[in-house]
Design a protein around this motif. Structure first.
Motif, PDB file in Angstrom:
ATOM      1  N   ILE A  19      -5.147   3.827  -3.049  1.00 55.03           N
ATOM      2  CA  ILE A  19      -3.721   3.665  -2.772  1.00 55.03           C
ATOM      3  C   ILE A  19      -3.009   3.384  -4.091  1.00 55.03           C
ATOM      4  N   ASP A  20      -2.019   4.195  -4.417  1.00 57.41           N
ATOM      5  CA  ASP A  20      -1.320   4.040  -5.685  1.00 57.41           C
ATOM      6  C   ASP A  20       0.181   4.086  -5.443  1.00 57.41           C
ATOM      7  N   SER A  21       0.927   3.609  -6.441  1.00 61.15           N
ATOM      8  CA  SER A  21       2.386   3.643  -6.384  1.00 61.15           C
ATOM      9  C   SER A  21       2.885   5.069  -6.600  1.00 61.15           C
ATOM     10  N   VAL A  22       3.852   5.492  -5.799  1.00 63.10           N
ATOM     11  CA  VAL A  22       4.452   6.820  -5.978  1.00 63.10           C
ATOM     12  C   VAL A  22       5.009   6.956  -7.385  1.00 63.10           C
ATOM     13  N   GLU A  23       5.790   5.951  -7.806  1.00 59.35           N
ATOM     14  CA  GLU A  23       6.447   6.027  -9.114  1.00 59.35           C
ATOM     15  C   GLU A  23       5.439   6.045 -10.249  1.00 59.35           C
ATOM     16  N   ASP A  40     -13.816  14.128  -3.839  1.00 62.34           N
ATOM     17  CA  ASP A  40     -14.248  12.966  -4.619  1.00 62.34           C
ATOM     18  C   ASP A  40     -13.487  11.708  -4.228  1.00 62.34           C
ATOM     19  N   ALA A  41     -12.198  11.869  -4.031  1.00 61.90           N
ATOM     20  CA  ALA A  41     -11.374  10.726  -3.651  1.00 61.90           C
ATOM     21  C   ALA A  41     -10.072  11.235  -3.061  1.00 61.90           C
ATOM     22  N   ALA A  42      -9.503  10.453  -2.168  1.00 57.61           N
ATOM     23  CA  ALA A  42      -8.189  10.758  -1.602  1.00 57.61           C
ATOM     24  C   ALA A  42      -7.194   9.754  -2.151  1.00 57.61           C
ATOM     25  N   ILE A  43      -6.024  10.232  -2.534  1.00 50.69           N
ATOM     26  CA  ILE A  43      -4.980   9.356  -3.066  1.00 50.69           C
ATOM     27  C   ILE A  43      -3.834   9.296  -2.066  1.00 50.69           C
ATOM     28  N   PRO A  87       1.975  -0.485  -5.848  1.00 50.32           N
ATOM     29  CA  PRO A  87       0.512  -0.583  -5.843  1.00 50.32           C
ATOM     30  C   PRO A  87       0.069  -1.820  -5.087  1.00 50.32           C
ATOM     31  N   PRO A  88      -1.045  -1.762  -4.346  1.00 45.92           N
ATOM     32  CA  PRO A  88      -1.521  -2.945  -3.613  1.00 45.92           C
ATOM     33  C   PRO A  88      -2.014  -4.002  -4.577  1.00 45.92           C
ATOM     34  N   GLN A  89      -1.844  -5.286  -4.196  1.00 42.09           N
ATOM     35  CA  GLN A  89      -2.289  -6.374  -5.044  1.00 42.09           C
ATOM     36  C   GLN A  89      -3.751  -6.736  -4.810  1.00 42.09           C
ATOM     37  N   SER A  90      -4.337  -6.234  -3.722  1.00 42.61           N
ATOM     38  CA  SER A  90      -5.750  -6.484  -3.458  1.00 42.61           C
ATOM     39  C   SER A  90      -6.281  -5.380  -2.565  1.00 42.61           C
ATOM     40  N   GLN A  91      -7.590  -5.168  -2.617  1.00 38.06           N
ATOM     41  CA  GLN A  91      -8.199  -4.160  -1.775  1.00 38.06           C
ATOM     42  C   GLN A  91      -8.155  -4.614  -0.319  1.00 38.06           C
ATOM     43  N   GLU A  92      -7.790  -3.709   0.566  1.00 41.81           N
ATOM     44  CA  GLU A  92      -7.662  -4.080   1.966  1.00 41.81           C
ATOM     45  C   GLU A  92      -9.025  -3.999   2.655  1.00 41.81           C
ATOM     46  N   ALA A  93      -9.307  -5.015   3.459  1.00 44.78           N
ATOM     47  CA  ALA A  93     -10.584  -5.055   4.166  1.00 44.78           C
ATOM     48  C   ALA A  93     -10.673  -3.887   5.142  1.00 44.78           C
ATOM     49  N   GLY A  94     -11.810  -3.262   5.179  1.00 46.83           N
ATOM     50  CA  GLY A  94     -12.032  -2.179   6.132  1.00 46.83           C
ATOM     51  C   GLY A  94     -11.471  -0.845   5.698  1.00 46.83           C
ATOM     52  N   ALA A 112       0.218   1.674   4.100  1.00 50.40           N
ATOM     53  CA  ALA A 112      -0.786   2.519   3.454  1.00 50.40           C
ATOM     54  C   ALA A 112      -2.168   2.273   4.032  1.00 50.40           C
ATOM     55  N   GLY A 113      -2.470   1.027   4.395  1.00 51.80           N
ATOM     56  CA  GLY A 113      -3.779   0.730   4.963  1.00 51.80           C
ATOM     57  C   GLY A 113      -3.990   1.435   6.287  1.00 51.80           C
ATOM     58  N   THR A 114      -2.945   1.500   7.118  1.00 53.91           N
ATOM     59  CA  THR A 114      -3.033   2.204   8.400  1.00 53.91           C
ATOM     60  C   THR A 114      -3.274   3.690   8.169  1.00 53.91           C
ATOM     61  N   ASP A 115      -2.562   4.265   7.208  1.00 52.29           N
ATOM     62  CA  ASP A 115      -2.744   5.685   6.887  1.00 52.29           C
ATOM     63  C   ASP A 115      -4.172   5.966   6.420  1.00 52.29           C
ATOM     64  N   ALA A 116      -4.723   5.046   5.620  1.00 47.83           N
ATOM     65  CA  ALA A 116      -6.092   5.231   5.144  1.00 47.83           C
ATOM     66  C   ALA A 116      -7.068   5.289   6.303  1.00 47.83           C
TER      67      ALA A 116
END
Length: 229
Positions: free
Chosen positions: A51-55, A28-31, A37-44, A1-5
């Motif tokens: 980033i959210d869980s599909v389910e 406003d925001a892209a999902i 779900p990620p456990q921490s915000q990814e640097a950069g 997901a980080g690469t896609d972002a």
């Protein structure tokens, strides 16, 4: 997901979607939907990308359309619950991620059916369960989680603080003995009248002279004839 972002901004530019010179981004925001779900915000990670869980994303939409609430029995007892037993083992990081995924999946399944979660106050499980509960009951996650803790480990002030995030049931310290106090907590938790089943996840099995707590909880649940998974 980080690469896609990271690929989003270049992709939007290629299709002609560019930031406005005054108002900035045209959204406003892209999902971005990922398996968990990620456990921490990814640097950069470029903002504002969420980033959210599909389910969980689909479940949230379903709850918005047709809300489901924990069933409150007429006799004043708490709603039905599933006990989650276990702890993060002393193992490699990838196994910890497997346990994190399992806790999220089980809690989502339980909460989505209007059932609450009962668990012992283990520092590795508590934030994960609280996080999922807050997604299902953002106004009052305390209503769907019941947490047992022993007064051997926590002071009255700590019990009061914990009770703000979960319905806390504090069990007594037995002769200031760690093992006996933990056993008393486990007995009371497994005897919780709301429990429908116990799910055991992980557990610390490599500590010399300290039997795994999950083994005791499984034994207690089996004696009570609770289904154990």
């Amino acid at each position: 997901a980080g690469t896609d972002a990271g690929l989003m901004a270049p992709h939007l530019e290629r299709i002609g979607v560019k930031p406005h010179e005054v108002f900035g981004l045209p959204y406003d925001a892209a999902i971005l939907l990922a398996p968990i779900p990620p456990q921490s915000q990814e640097a950069g990670k470029p903002a504002p990308v969420i980033i959210d869980s599909v389910e969980e994303y689909v479940s949230a939409l379903a709850r918005h359309v047709a809300p489901r609430h924990a069933t409150q029995p007429t006799d004043g007892q708490p709603p039905s619950s599933v006990i989650i037993s276990g702890a993060f083992p002393d193992s490699q990081p990838e196994y910890e991620q497997n346990l994190t995924d399992a806790i999220h999946a089980i809690c989502r399944a339980v909460f989505s059916r209007g059932v609450s979660v009962v668990f012992g106050n283990h520092p590795t499980f508590r934030p994960l369960i609280s996080e999922v509960a807050s997604r299902f009951e953002p106004k009052n996650p305390r209503a769907i989680i019941r947490m047992y803790t022993s007064r051997y480990f926590v002071s009255p002030a700590e019990v009061e603080a914990l009770d703000r995030e979960a319905h806390v049931l504090a069990t007594p310290s037995i002769d200031d003995d760690r093992a006996r106090s933990l056993s008393e907590m486990r007995k009371q938790m497994i005897a919780d009248g709301s429990a429908l089943a116990l799910v055991a996840i992980g557990g610390k099995t490599g500590r010399a002279a300290i039997p795994p707590g999950v083994d005791e909880e499984v034994r207690l649940a089996t004696e009570r004839k609770l289904p154990v998974f």
